[in-house]
Design an enzyme around this catalytic site. Structure first.
Site, PDB file in Angstrom:
ATOM      1  N   GLY A 199       0.823  -1.202   0.000  1.00 37.13           N
ATOM      2  CA  GLY A 199       0.000   0.000   0.000  1.00 37.13           C
ATOM      3  C   GLY A 199       0.854   1.248   0.000  1.00 37.13           C
TER       4      GLY A 199
ATOM      5  N   ASP B 103      -6.982  10.675   0.059  1.00 40.13           N
ATOM      6  CA  ASP B 103      -6.349   9.819  -0.950  1.00 40.13           C
ATOM      7  C   ASP B 103      -7.323   8.750  -1.428  1.00 40.13           C
ATOM      8  OD1 ASP B 103      -4.253   8.976  -2.606  1.00 40.13           O
ATOM      9  OD2 ASP B 103      -3.462   7.590  -1.099  1.00 40.13           O
TER      10      ASP B 103
ATOM     11  N   GLY C  44       3.124   0.900   3.377  1.00 38.33           N
ATOM     12  CA  GLY C  44       3.896  -0.275   3.751  1.00 38.33           C
ATOM     13  C   GLY C  44       3.247  -1.551   3.264  1.00 38.33           C
TER      14      GLY C  44
END
Length: 294
Positions: A13, A127, A16
Site C-alpha cells: 500500500g 487519498d 507499507g
C-alpha cells in the site's frame, strides 16, 4: 504481535506492506498493515499514535474497521477487517459492471455514506481511489479503507516501493498548492470515481501535477477569479495557464442520465466552496429510486 500470524503478503500500500493474517485468539482472517515510517530510527511519532487511536472509534458499515493498533519494536501495525476485492479489481475484471446503472448507483451511494460519516467526525481521507474502496463479494457492501491515515502519516510522493502515488483523484485546490483544504477534496475524488465507474476509464489520468491540472482544466475549463474567487492567489496558480473553455459534461460522460450528470457536475465544481457536500449528495434526486442498499 504474537496474537497475529502472517499468512501471505497481499500487497504494497501507500504506507507499507499489507499481509493477510490470522488472529490466533479468534481465528478470524484479518488484514495487517505494517506502517513504514520515514524516520524509522526515532520510532513512531506520538502524534501518529494519537491520530490512529481516534480512528478506532470510527464505526460504520461503509468503513473498513480498524480493529487494533500494535506498536512493537518502533514499528506500527494496523489490524483491519479483511476484504479481498477492491473497486479497481472489480472494474478491471467485470467490464459489464458499467452497463449496470443500478450497481454503479448503489456503490456510489455507499461511498458517499461512508464519507459523510467520516466528515461528520471531522476526518478527511485525502487519498480516495478505486484501490481503497473494498467490496464484500457476498453482499456487494462497499467499505472505505485507509481513512484518516493521510493525516497521521502524510501522503508520500512515492510509496515505499517507489511506485508513484496516483494523482488522478486529487482535487484541484490541492494541486494548486492550497494549504487550507477540507472535506470537499474527498467529494472531488468521489466525482472522479463516479465518472470512472460509468465510463470504464479514469476521467483525469494525469502523469504529473501539471498534467493532472491541465487534464482537469481541459474538461472543466480553466478557472479564473470570476468562476473561483481567490484561485489566482493559490501558491501554484500561474497566469500563463492556457485558458480552456469548459466542455459539456454530457459529452464527457455520455452514458450517464440527466440526474446523474447533475450530481456529477455538483461534485466536480472547481471551486471547493461550490462543491456539494457528501451529506447533500445522498439527498440528490439521482438516488430517489435507490431502494435497498447493503
Amino acid at each position: 504481535m504474537e496474537q497475529y500470524e502472517k499468512v501471505e503478503k497481499i500487497g504494497e500500500g501507500t504506507y507499507g506492506v499489507v499481509y493477510k493474517a490470522r488472529d490466533r485468539v479468534t481465528n478470524e482472517t484479518i488484514a495487517l498493515k505494517k506502517i513504514r515510517l520515514e524516520q524509522e530510527d526515532e520510532g513512531v511519532p506520538s502524534t501518529a499514535i494519537r491520530e490512529i487511536s481516534l480512528l478506532k472509534e470510527m464505526q460504520h458499515g461503509n468503513i473498513v474497521r480498524l480493529q487494533d493498533v500494535v506498536h512493537s519494536e518502533k514499528r506500527l501495525y494496523l489490524v483491519f477487517e479483511y476484504l479481498d476485492l477492491d473497486l479497481k479489481k472489480h472494474m478491471d475484471s467485470c467490464p459489464e459492471f458499467s452497463q449496470d446503472p443500478r450497481l454503479v448507483k448503489m456503490f456510489l451511494y455507499q461511498i458517499l455514506r461512508g464519507i459523510a460519516y467520516c466528515h461528520s467526525h471531522r476526518v478527511l481521507h485525502r487519498d480516495l481511489k478505486p484501490q481503497n474502496l473494498l467490496i464484500d463479494r457476498r453482499t456487494n457492501a462497499l467499505k472505505l479503507a485507509d481513512f484518516g491515515l493521510a493525516r497521521a502519516f502524510g501522503i508520500p510522493v512515492r510509496t515505499f516501493t517507489h511506485e508513484v502515488v496516483t494523482l488522478w483523484y486529487r482535487a484541484p485546490e490541492i494541486l494548486l498548492g492550497s494549504r487550507h483544504y477540507s472535506t470537499p477534496v474527498d467529494v472531488w475524488s468521489v466525482g472522479c470515481i463516479f465518472a470512472e465507474m460509468v465510463n470504464q476509464r479514469p476521467l483525469f489520468p494525469g502523469d504529473s501535477e501539471i498534467d493532472e491540472l491541465f487534464k482537469i482544466f481541459r474538461v472543466m475549463g480553466t478557472p479564473n477569479e470570476e468562476t473561483w474567487p481567490g484561485v489566482t492567489s493559490l501558491p501554484d496558480f500561474k497566469s500563463a495557464f492556457p485558458k480552456w473553455p469548459a466542455k459539456e459534461l454530457a459529452a464527457v460522460v455520455p452514458n450517464l442520465d440527466a440526474s446523474g450528470l447533475d450530481l456529477l457536475d455538483k461534485m466536480l465544481r472547481l471551486d471547493p466552496s461550490k462543491r456539494i457536500t457528501a451529506r447533500n449528495a445522498l439527498q440528490h434526486e439521482y438516488f430517489k429510486d435507490i431502494g435497498f442498499v447493503p
